[in-house]
Every structure is written in structure tokens, then in C-alpha cells.
Design a protein around this motif. Sequence first.
Motif, PDB file in Angstrom:
ATOM      1  N   GLU A  14       0.821  -1.204   0.000  1.00 21.30           N
ATOM      2  CA  GLU A  14       0.000   0.000   0.000  1.00 21.30           C
ATOM      3  C   GLU A  14       0.850   1.246   0.000  1.00 21.30           C
ATOM      4  OE1 GLU A  14      -3.163   0.353   2.845  1.00 21.30           O
ATOM      5  OE2 GLU A  14      -3.204  -1.823   2.933  1.00 21.30           O
ATOM      6  N   PRO A  18       3.858   5.952  -7.539  1.00 23.43           N
ATOM      7  CA  PRO A  18       3.406   5.648  -8.879  1.00 23.43           C
ATOM      8  C   PRO A  18       4.488   4.926  -9.680  1.00 23.43           C
ATOM      9  CG  PRO A  18       3.029   7.940  -8.350  1.00 23.43           C
ATOM     10  CD  PRO A  18       3.829   7.361  -7.247  1.00 23.43           C
ATOM     11  N   SER A  19       4.075   3.998 -10.482  1.00 26.03           N
ATOM     12  CA  SER A  19       5.027   3.302 -11.334  1.00 26.03           C
ATOM     13  C   SER A  19       4.396   3.119 -12.696  1.00 26.03           C
ATOM     14  CB  SER A  19       5.353   1.942 -10.733  1.00 26.03           C
ATOM     15  OG  SER A  19       4.203   1.154 -10.774  1.00 26.03           O
ATOM     16  N   PRO A  22       0.462  -1.317 -13.454  1.00 27.91           N
ATOM     17  CA  PRO A  22      -0.788  -1.040 -12.759  1.00 27.91           C
ATOM     18  C   PRO A  22      -0.641  -1.196 -11.258  1.00 27.91           C
ATOM     19  CG  PRO A  22      -1.085  -2.643 -14.512  1.00 27.91           C
ATOM     20  CD  PRO A  22       0.362  -2.469 -14.321  1.00 27.91           C
ATOM     21  N   LYS A  23      -1.558  -0.541 -10.563  1.00 27.23           N
ATOM     22  CA  LYS A  23      -1.565  -0.691  -9.113  1.00 27.23           C
ATOM     23  C   LYS A  23      -1.946  -2.120  -8.748  1.00 27.23           C
ATOM     24  CE  LYS A  23      -1.050   3.677  -9.350  1.00 27.23           C
ATOM     25  NZ  LYS A  23      -0.809   3.607 -10.793  1.00 27.23           N
ATOM     26  N   GLU A  24      -1.666  -2.509  -7.523  1.00 30.00           N
ATOM     27  CA  GLU A  24      -1.936  -3.890  -7.127  1.00 30.00           C
ATOM     28  C   GLU A  24      -3.429  -4.185  -7.171  1.00 30.00           C
ATOM     29  OE1 GLU A  24      -1.116  -1.903  -3.396  1.00 30.00           O
ATOM     30  OE2 GLU A  24      -2.321  -1.244  -5.056  1.00 30.00           O
ATOM     31  N   ARG A  28      -3.221 -10.792  -7.716  1.00 29.38           N
ATOM     32  CA  ARG A  28      -1.938 -10.692  -7.067  1.00 29.38           C
ATOM     33  C   ARG A  28      -2.065 -11.007  -5.591  1.00 29.38           C
ATOM     34  NH1 ARG A  28      -3.468  -9.335 -11.428  1.00 29.38           N
ATOM     35  NH2 ARG A  28      -5.031  -8.235 -10.252  1.00 29.38           N
ATOM     36  N   LEU A  50      -9.412  -6.854   6.037  1.00 25.52           N
ATOM     37  CA  LEU A  50      -9.954  -6.726   4.677  1.00 25.52           C
ATOM     38  C   LEU A  50     -10.065  -5.250   4.308  1.00 25.52           C
ATOM     39  CD1 LEU A  50     -11.494  -8.566   2.396  1.00 25.52           C
ATOM     40  CD2 LEU A  50     -13.485  -7.407   3.307  1.00 25.52           C
ATOM     41  N   PHE A  51     -10.563  -4.460   5.268  1.00 24.65           N
ATOM     42  CA  PHE A  51     -10.727  -3.030   5.020  1.00 24.65           C
ATOM     43  C   PHE A  51      -9.380  -2.383   4.705  1.00 24.65           C
ATOM     44  CE2 PHE A  51     -10.980   1.400   6.125  1.00 24.65           C
ATOM     45  CZ  PHE A  51     -12.224   1.795   5.666  1.00 24.65           C
ATOM     46  N   GLU A  52      -8.402  -2.663   5.546  1.00 23.00           N
ATOM     47  CA  GLU A  52      -7.091  -2.039   5.356  1.00 23.00           C
ATOM     48  C   GLU A  52      -6.459  -2.463   4.035  1.00 23.00           C
ATOM     49  OE1 GLU A  52      -5.822   0.310   7.111  1.00 23.00           O
ATOM     50  OE2 GLU A  52      -7.475   0.252   8.552  1.00 23.00           O
ATOM     51  N   PHE A  55      -9.178  -0.933   1.029  1.00 14.55           N
ATOM     52  CA  PHE A  55      -9.809   0.393   1.022  1.00 14.55           C
ATOM     53  C   PHE A  55      -9.268   1.272  -0.104  1.00 14.55           C
ATOM     54  CE2 PHE A  55      -9.860   4.881   2.033  1.00 14.55           C
ATOM     55  CZ  PHE A  55     -11.197   5.092   2.327  1.00 14.55           C
ATOM     56  N   GLU A  56      -7.929   1.366  -0.197  1.00 14.59           N
ATOM     57  CA  GLU A  56      -7.353   2.268  -1.202  1.00 14.59           C
ATOM     58  C   GLU A  56      -7.721   1.849  -2.624  1.00 14.59           C
ATOM     59  OE1 GLU A  56      -5.754   2.090   1.729  1.00 14.59           O
ATOM     60  OE2 GLU A  56      -5.929   4.259   2.024  1.00 14.59           O
ATOM     61  N   PHE A  59     -11.492   2.837  -3.065  1.00 15.68           N
ATOM     62  CA  PHE A  59     -11.647   4.295  -3.160  1.00 15.68           C
ATOM     63  C   PHE A  59     -10.971   4.810  -4.434  1.00 15.68           C
ATOM     64  CE2 PHE A  59     -10.057   8.602  -2.398  1.00 15.68           C
ATOM     65  CZ  PHE A  59     -11.257   9.250  -2.131  1.00 15.68           C
ATOM     66  N   ARG A 176      -6.145  -0.240 -12.125  1.00 16.08           N
ATOM     67  CA  ARG A 176      -6.344  -1.216 -11.044  1.00 16.08           C
ATOM     68  C   ARG A 176      -5.708  -2.561 -11.337  1.00 16.08           C
ATOM     69  NH1 ARG A 176      -7.259   1.800  -7.001  1.00 16.08           N
ATOM     70  NH2 ARG A 176      -5.073   1.268  -7.229  1.00 16.08           N
TER      71      ARG A 176
END
Lengths: 213, 272
Positions: A14, A18-19, A22-24, A28, A50-52, A55-56, A59, A176
Motif C-alpha cells: 500500500e 506511482p510506477s 498497474p496498481k496492485e 496478485r 480486509l478493510f485495510e 480500502f485504497e 476508493f 487497477r
Amino acid sequence: MTLDKESLQARSGEGSPPSSSPKEGGGRTSLSRSTLEMVRERNPRALSMLFEFYFERIFGLAIRLLGDRDAAQDVTQDVFRKVYRAAYQLDPARDPGPWLMAITHNTCRDVWRSRAYKLSRKSSPIDDLAGSAVLREKGDTPEEAMARTERAQRVQEAILKLPEPYRSVVVMHDYRGLSHEEIATSIGVSYAAVRKRYSRALAKMGELLKDVL
Amino acid sequence: MQKEEMELSPLEAKVRDAVRALPELQADPDFRTGLAREFASGRILDRPPAVPKPAPRWHAAVRWGYIPAAAAILVVAFLIQNRGPDWTLIQASKHGTAVVAGQVVDLASAEARQAFRPRAEVALSGDATVTLLDPGVMALQIAPGTAARLPNTPGRWFGRTMRASLNEGELRVLTGPDFPGHRLVVRTAEGEAEVTGTAISVWRQGTTTCVCVLKGTAMIGTDEADMEPIPAGKRKVMFGEGKKPEISDIAPPHRDGLIPFVKRVEPYLEED
């Protein structure tokens, strides 16, 4: 209950910078099976994990799809509400990422279809989604950081100019990191349709962004 | 990400990289903290949904065919409603036979009432005479020895032009009080007569067509460009061999056929 190391380690990705990949997400790293089994039982600590963990992602997908911070927060809240209610349906053997992305996408679609959203898109400018702060990377001069920020803003504007079916595919795939197949399952269209939409989305964004890319 | 890269143009590849390079956006920390607490505790269920369920979309219904099906039903219902009544047989001679749509019909039988359908090909032999009625709109008499195609009955709201053709013999027409707004065109090989409110007879033998006008005015000509109004008491004769049409006084035999026909059917047309 004890939370396994694997789950905790999975969180370590988390907030990574930026790379060009794609984000995780997608297939994965994920929470462990035992954690997911406890999520099914609505164990508060497992739910917290699960939330942690997600969440990102939720959102982030919502805000990129909607271009509106308040609407994205509403969507995120509703996604977790739905997840809590449907927790017993979760399959611990599978990565819940695509399932969560599908719920997020579908909730965003409800927003798109709402009258209030359509009116708000007509009347208010797009949020400054590049971030209120300048995007600065190591070694950047202030000018470079400013250019990076402006470019991110233009990219986001181009995303929001796409028709919603194209927008979903390009954001879910490139931002994503979901595969075309996962997207097809998530949004309920064929694999071929996803690829076609993705290709058209890139072409359309190319037209919109050719002066900055 | 799975390796399912598509072949992209350099610009499209740059777009893809630009999307991938977009930074993660942070939610409001208070929102995040509050939501995490509510989710873990289950209190999130106390919150009403923030995104209302949208109303069902019309195009979803269209996709599933409800609207096309409903539209098709409406169109069919409209077409059925638009259809005028069939011809009513009000008089047929007791002798002679008719061939209607390829079937021999005994004019004295009950089935004769149902036989004279719109657009049917009719051939009368012997001294058979048939009189048909579209109540209020028009009466049509088919004289002995006539071969013709019956006109359609007019639609209520559209399709109000009726077309008949005459191969041989004589057709007599009287329009009724509800005829205005309708058109009847009787065609022969030599020409056509357009009836817009009148009593006429159209007679054909060999290559000659004679249209006699007893009441009102009819447009008569060899083709559309040649149509001219022919008043009551006159006739126009058209020939099939390039001979110029002739206009003269109504032919006594045709007038004598029209007068009793008009007398007989007028009450039927008036009473409706």
C-alpha cells in the motif's frame, strides 16, 4: 484469533509510489484463506484487515471512475456496506479483489445513472484529482513536478471524457490492474467486448492527449 | 497484470503508461477511520445507502424486447382497427355463377355472402349480377359477364384509396355520404377513372373502355398525365390502339343501367 503474517505482509504494498505498472489488485497478493474464512464469519479483526487491504483500491477505483471525491466516498461506503452484508458469500479459496472491484464498478454505475450525478457533471468542474499537492518525485525540479501534476490532471480529464463503458475498462485494466478476463466477469460483458472497449478507449484518449504525451 | 497485452500504437502505449502512472488518491482520513470502525463493528449496516438505486432504465427494457414487442402489438392492433369492413353482399341474381378468387360460388347459396372479399378476382357468367356495399361509403355493382378485381375496402384512418381493375364487362359505382376523403381508382388496359364522389359506370370490351358519369364529376384519362374532369351526363371513351379518346354524351345503355342501380342502392348508403 490470530492474523497470519502473510496477510500483514500483503499490506506492505500500500501507498507505493506511482510506477509504470498497474496498481496492485486482481489476482496478485491477497489476504490468506484463513483470514477470508474469518471475514465470512464477520470477525471484526478479519474485517479490519480486509478493510485495510482493499480500502485504497476501492476508493481509488471509485474516484478515478467518478472524478468526484464526495461521490467516491459515498461509493466506498456503500461497497463496504454491501461487502459486510454479503460476507458469507465470499469464497475464501479465491482472491476477493475482482469481486470487490465488481461491486465498486456496479455501485459507480448506479451513481452514473442517478439524476443527481448527471446534473452535477453538467454544473460543476472536475475535481482536482491529480491531488491538491504537486506530484513530486525524487530528483524532480519544481517545473518537472508541476508538469507531472498537470499531466496527471489531463489524463484524469481524458478518462472522464470517455463514455462510461470505455472508462471502466481502461481504469480497471491499467489503473487497477485487472485482466481483461477479470473485467469481463466483473462487469458482465464478453472478453471480446472488453478488449474492443479497451482498444477504443486508448484510441480515444490518444486523441485527447496527443498534445501532452 | 496478466500478460495479455494488445498490439498498441506508440500513442496508445503512452496513454496506457500515463494511466498506469496516475498516483493513488487518498481519501479524507477522518472518513477512512470512521468507515473502518463501522465496517469492523457491523455498525455500517445502520447507515442508509449513500448511492440510491437508480430507477429501471428504459433501454434495458428495450434490450430485452419489451418495448419492441409492445410496439409490435400496438401496430398490429392499430392495423386491425384501421381495417375497414369487408364488402357486404346486398344483392345477387338467383341465376348464374360467379368465380371468386378461383372458386366457383353459387350466388343463391349462403356462402356467397362471405365470398366477395376485398381484392378478390371475380368473374360472373350468364346473367349473374352482384351488388356489394361498404356501408355509408360506396356501393359497387358487377354487371353480367364481368371479369374484374374488387377494390379493397378503405382503411379508417389511412390507406383510404381503393383500387379496382376491370378486364371485361361493366362496374357501376355510387359513392355514399361517408365517401369524402376516400378515392376509388378503377383501372383498365386503356385508362383509369378516379372517383371522388359520383355515380359512374366503367365498361370495357375488347380494347375499348367507356366511362359514363351519371352524377357528380369523375377524373378520367388514359394515364395520370391525361386525367381530366368529366361532368355528369358525359362519357369518355378510351381506345387501346393509340386512337385519341373521345368525350361525348352519356351512352343510353349505360345510363339505363346506372339509374336503377342508383335507385336501388341509395337507400342502403343513406341509412348508415
